[in-house]
Design an enzyme around this catalytic site. Sequence first.
Site, PDB file in Angstrom:
ATOM      1  N   LYS A 131       0.829  -1.223   0.000  1.00  0.00           N
ATOM      2  CA  LYS A 131       0.000   0.000   0.000  1.00  0.00           C
ATOM      3  C   LYS A 131       0.854   1.260   0.000  1.00  0.00           C
ATOM      4  O   LYS A 131       0.628   2.169  -0.771  1.00  0.00           O
ATOM      5  CB  LYS A 131      -0.875   0.075   1.267  1.00  0.00           C
ATOM      6  CG  LYS A 131      -1.847  -1.021   1.472  1.00  0.00           C
ATOM      7  CD  LYS A 131      -2.642  -0.810   2.765  1.00  0.00           C
ATOM      8  CE  LYS A 131      -1.809  -0.805   4.029  1.00  0.00           C
ATOM      9  NZ  LYS A 131      -1.125  -2.076   4.330  1.00  0.00           N
ATOM     10  N   ARG A 187      -8.937   1.462   9.158  1.00  0.00           N
ATOM     11  CA  ARG A 187      -8.572   0.077   9.417  1.00  0.00           C
ATOM     12  C   ARG A 187      -9.677  -0.659  10.172  1.00  0.00           C
ATOM     13  O   ARG A 187      -9.527  -1.851  10.460  1.00  0.00           O
ATOM     14  CB  ARG A 187      -7.310   0.044  10.269  1.00  0.00           C
ATOM     15  CG  ARG A 187      -6.041  -0.250   9.481  1.00  0.00           C
ATOM     16  CD  ARG A 187      -4.883  -0.296  10.466  1.00  0.00           C
ATOM     17  NE  ARG A 187      -3.768  -1.038  10.003  1.00  0.00           N
ATOM     18  CZ  ARG A 187      -2.690  -0.491   9.405  1.00  0.00           C
ATOM     19  NH1 ARG A 187      -2.648   0.775   9.137  1.00  0.00           N
ATOM     20  NH2 ARG A 187      -1.680  -1.249   9.075  1.00  0.00           N
ATOM     21  N   ARG A 232      11.633  -5.814   4.534  1.00  0.00           N
ATOM     22  CA  ARG A 232      11.324  -4.393   4.384  1.00  0.00           C
ATOM     23  C   ARG A 232      12.341  -3.517   5.105  1.00  0.00           C
ATOM     24  O   ARG A 232      12.736  -3.801   6.223  1.00  0.00           O
ATOM     25  CB  ARG A 232       9.928  -4.108   4.943  1.00  0.00           C
ATOM     26  CG  ARG A 232       9.638  -2.606   5.051  1.00  0.00           C
ATOM     27  CD  ARG A 232       8.187  -2.267   5.042  1.00  0.00           C
ATOM     28  NE  ARG A 232       7.441  -2.807   6.166  1.00  0.00           N
ATOM     29  CZ  ARG A 232       6.121  -2.685   6.268  1.00  0.00           C
ATOM     30  NH1 ARG A 232       5.421  -2.074   5.318  1.00  0.00           N
ATOM     31  NH2 ARG A 232       5.505  -3.200   7.304  1.00  0.00           N
ATOM     32  N   ARG A 267      11.819  -1.770  10.850  1.00  0.00           N
ATOM     33  CA  ARG A 267      10.791  -1.366  11.815  1.00  0.00           C
ATOM     34  C   ARG A 267      10.674  -2.348  12.974  1.00  0.00           C
ATOM     35  O   ARG A 267      10.730  -3.557  12.774  1.00  0.00           O
ATOM     36  CB  ARG A 267       9.437  -1.251  11.102  1.00  0.00           C
ATOM     37  CG  ARG A 267       9.195   0.142  10.565  1.00  0.00           C
ATOM     38  CD  ARG A 267       8.010   0.217   9.657  1.00  0.00           C
ATOM     39  NE  ARG A 267       6.808  -0.418  10.188  1.00  0.00           N
ATOM     40  CZ  ARG A 267       5.651  -0.422   9.555  1.00  0.00           C
ATOM     41  NH1 ARG A 267       5.539   0.176   8.380  1.00  0.00           N
ATOM     42  NH2 ARG A 267       4.613  -1.016  10.078  1.00  0.00           N
ATOM     43  N   ARG A 275      -0.202  -9.106  13.442  1.00  0.00           N
ATOM     44  CA  ARG A 275      -0.766  -8.032  12.608  1.00  0.00           C
ATOM     45  C   ARG A 275      -1.636  -8.606  11.497  1.00  0.00           C
ATOM     46  O   ARG A 275      -2.655  -8.006  11.132  1.00  0.00           O
ATOM     47  CB  ARG A 275       0.366  -7.171  12.028  1.00  0.00           C
ATOM     48  CG  ARG A 275       0.982  -6.272  13.088  1.00  0.00           C
ATOM     49  CD  ARG A 275       2.326  -5.746  12.685  1.00  0.00           C
ATOM     50  NE  ARG A 275       2.253  -4.831  11.576  1.00  0.00           N
ATOM     51  CZ  ARG A 275       3.285  -4.536  10.797  1.00  0.00           C
ATOM     52  NH1 ARG A 275       4.451  -5.117  10.991  1.00  0.00           N
ATOM     53  NH2 ARG A 275       3.151  -3.677   9.829  1.00  0.00           N
TER      54      ARG A 275
HETATM   55  P1  ADP Z   1       1.760  -1.417   7.477  1.00  0.00           P
HETATM   56  O1  ADP Z   1       2.418  -0.467   6.488  1.00  0.00           O
HETATM   57  O2  ADP Z   1       2.602  -2.593   7.723  1.00  0.00           O
HETATM   58  O3  ADP Z   1       0.363  -1.757   7.127  1.00  0.00           O
HETATM   59  P2  ADP Z   1       1.376   0.899   9.144  1.00  0.00           P
HETATM   60  O4  ADP Z   1       2.608   1.701   9.060  1.00  0.00           O
HETATM   61  O5  ADP Z   1       0.220   1.325   8.302  1.00  0.00           O
HETATM   62  O6  ADP Z   1       1.745  -0.619   8.846  1.00  0.00           O
HETATM   63  O7  ADP Z   1       0.873   0.797  10.632  1.00  0.00           O
HETATM   64  C1  ADP Z   1       1.740   0.388  11.677  1.00  0.00           C
HETATM   65  C2  ADP Z   1       0.932   0.240  12.957  1.00  0.00           C
HETATM   66  O8  ADP Z   1       0.360   1.510  13.311  1.00  0.00           O
HETATM   67  C3  ADP Z   1      -0.241  -0.714  12.883  1.00  0.00           C
HETATM   68  O9  ADP Z   1       0.143  -2.075  13.111  1.00  0.00           O
HETATM   69  C4  ADP Z   1      -1.128  -0.165  14.011  1.00  0.00           C
HETATM   70  O10 ADP Z   1      -0.641  -0.552  15.275  1.00  0.00           O
HETATM   71  C5  ADP Z   1      -0.929   1.337  13.886  1.00  0.00           C
HETATM   72  N1  ADP Z   1      -1.938   1.947  12.978  1.00  0.00           N
HETATM   73  C6  ADP Z   1      -1.694   2.534  11.783  1.00  0.00           C
HETATM   74  N2  ADP Z   1      -2.836   2.994  11.227  1.00  0.00           N
HETATM   75  C7  ADP Z   1      -3.832   2.676  12.096  1.00  0.00           C
HETATM   76  C8  ADP Z   1      -5.247   2.857  12.105  1.00  0.00           C
HETATM   77  N3  ADP Z   1      -5.899   3.451  11.069  1.00  0.00           N
HETATM   78  N4  ADP Z   1      -5.943   2.407  13.169  1.00  0.00           N
HETATM   79  C9  ADP Z   1      -5.319   1.813  14.205  1.00  0.00           C
HETATM   80  N5  ADP Z   1      -3.999   1.582  14.257  1.00  0.00           N
HETATM   81  C10 ADP Z   1      -3.250   2.015  13.218  1.00  0.00           C
HETATM   82  P1  ADP Z   2       2.342  -1.729   3.242  1.00  0.00           P
HETATM   83  O1  ADP Z   2       2.377  -0.235   3.216  1.00  0.00           O
HETATM   84  O2  ADP Z   2       1.120  -2.306   2.607  1.00  0.00           O
HETATM   85  O3  ADP Z   2       2.590  -2.293   4.611  1.00  0.00           O
HETATM   86  P2  ADP Z   2       4.898  -1.561   1.818  1.00  0.00           P
HETATM   87  O4  ADP Z   2       4.599  -0.670   0.670  1.00  0.00           O
HETATM   88  O5  ADP Z   2       5.695  -1.014   2.929  1.00  0.00           O
HETATM   89  O6  ADP Z   2       3.548  -2.261   2.344  1.00  0.00           O
HETATM   90  O7  ADP Z   2       5.639  -2.844   1.213  1.00  0.00           O
HETATM   91  C1  ADP Z   2       6.077  -3.932   2.052  1.00  0.00           C
HETATM   92  C2  ADP Z   2       7.439  -4.459   1.540  1.00  0.00           C
HETATM   93  O8  ADP Z   2       7.246  -5.111   0.274  1.00  0.00           O
HETATM   94  C3  ADP Z   2       8.486  -3.379   1.292  1.00  0.00           C
HETATM   95  O9  ADP Z   2       9.744  -3.944   1.607  1.00  0.00           O
HETATM   96  C4  ADP Z   2       8.358  -3.073  -0.195  1.00  0.00           C
HETATM   97  O10 ADP Z   2       9.591  -2.588  -0.736  1.00  0.00           O
HETATM   98  C5  ADP Z   2       7.998  -4.449  -0.758  1.00  0.00           C
HETATM   99  N1  ADP Z   2       7.083  -4.388  -1.938  1.00  0.00           N
HETATM  100  C6  ADP Z   2       6.052  -3.535  -2.136  1.00  0.00           C
HETATM  101  N2  ADP Z   2       5.419  -3.806  -3.302  1.00  0.00           N
HETATM  102  C7  ADP Z   2       6.051  -4.885  -3.842  1.00  0.00           C
HETATM  103  C8  ADP Z   2       5.868  -5.650  -5.059  1.00  0.00           C
HETATM  104  N3  ADP Z   2       4.880  -5.374  -5.924  1.00  0.00           N
HETATM  105  N4  ADP Z   2       6.719  -6.681  -5.278  1.00  0.00           N
HETATM  106  C9  ADP Z   2       7.703  -6.980  -4.398  1.00  0.00           C
HETATM  107  N5  ADP Z   2       7.927  -6.300  -3.252  1.00  0.00           N
HETATM  108  C10 ADP Z   2       7.127  -5.262  -2.966  1.00  0.00           C
END
Ligand code: ADP
Ligand code: ADP
Length: 216
Positions: A13, A88, A127, A160, A171
């Site tokens: 995302k 979320r 990541r 992270r 998660r």
């Molecule tokens: P990811 O990119 O792996 O989906 P995020 O960076 O979006 O993770 O979020 C990291 C953490 O921050 C989540 O696991 C949660 O604990 C918290 N968080 C982020 N956005 C929300 C939300 N909209 N509601 C509740 N918790 C959130």
């Molecule tokens: P989210 O925001 O949904 O948690 P991220 O954008 O941070 O996810 O992506 C999670 C991990 O996967 C990162 O290390 C990113 O570089 C990698 N990644 C994202 N999109 C792709 C893809 N299409 N193919 C392979 N790796 C990807």
Amino acid sequence: MKIIMLGAPGAGKGTQAIMLADKYGIPHISTGDIFRSNIKAGTELGKKAKEYMDQGLLVPDELTTDLVVNRIEEEDCKNGFILDGFPRTIPQAKCLQEALKEKNDHMDFAVNVDVKAENIIKRMSGRRACPNCGATYHIESSKPKVEGICDRCGHELILRDDDKPETVKRRLEVYDDMTRPLIDFYTEEGILVSVDGSRDINVVFEDITKILEGKA
Ligand code: ADP
Ligand code: ADP
Ligand code: ZN
């Protein structure tokens, strides 16, 4: 254009949201990034959020929703914005909808980036994230030009705290229970679009932009 990015943690995302924000010149609003910068700055919100984030749990709705509703009121959101990681939960989605409705407004698209759980674990363990601008990289599939350094802003990359395997598992469970129901919610709203997020980053991006621009 007002866009929500949906998908499991690690689905890509954030990667797609940043590319879209750069292409369309609209802000990328990531609740995860907002919480992480509050943690770094040692704010009260940061302290509270960290307790939940470190366990792989969601930060409570009451600490999250107002933050976003206020953020989208800011001047730079006038021409649109991309929400990454929000909503979320169903209550968060309903609050967002209400806040926009008051201004006779609505979201345009909820883009579901669909990736199977086994791929996700691999993505999250490799990541690397930029704590300054929110860009993410991968040690195999999306390397920065200089190892350990962000291409966009030159900051050092980090692993992270919540990308450890035990926390990732939690998660993903939380995603299934609390966030996956949003797919049905936005399908009923008529704004859901799904893309196969298991393909190359640029292929996924092309697919999303075609949909947003009405060519798909
Ligand atoms: P990811 O990119 O792996 O989906 P995020 O960076 O979006 O993770 O979020 C990291 C953490 O921050 C989540 O696991 C949660 O604990 C918290 N968080 C982020 N956005 C929300 C939300 N909209 N509601 C509740 N918790 C959130
Ligand atoms: P989210 O925001 O949904 O948690 P991220 O954008 O941070 O996810 O992506 C999670 C991990 O996967 C990162 O290390 C990113 O570089 C990698 N990644 C994202 N999109 C792709 C893809 N299409 N193919 C392979 N790796 C990807
Ligand atoms: Zn950066």
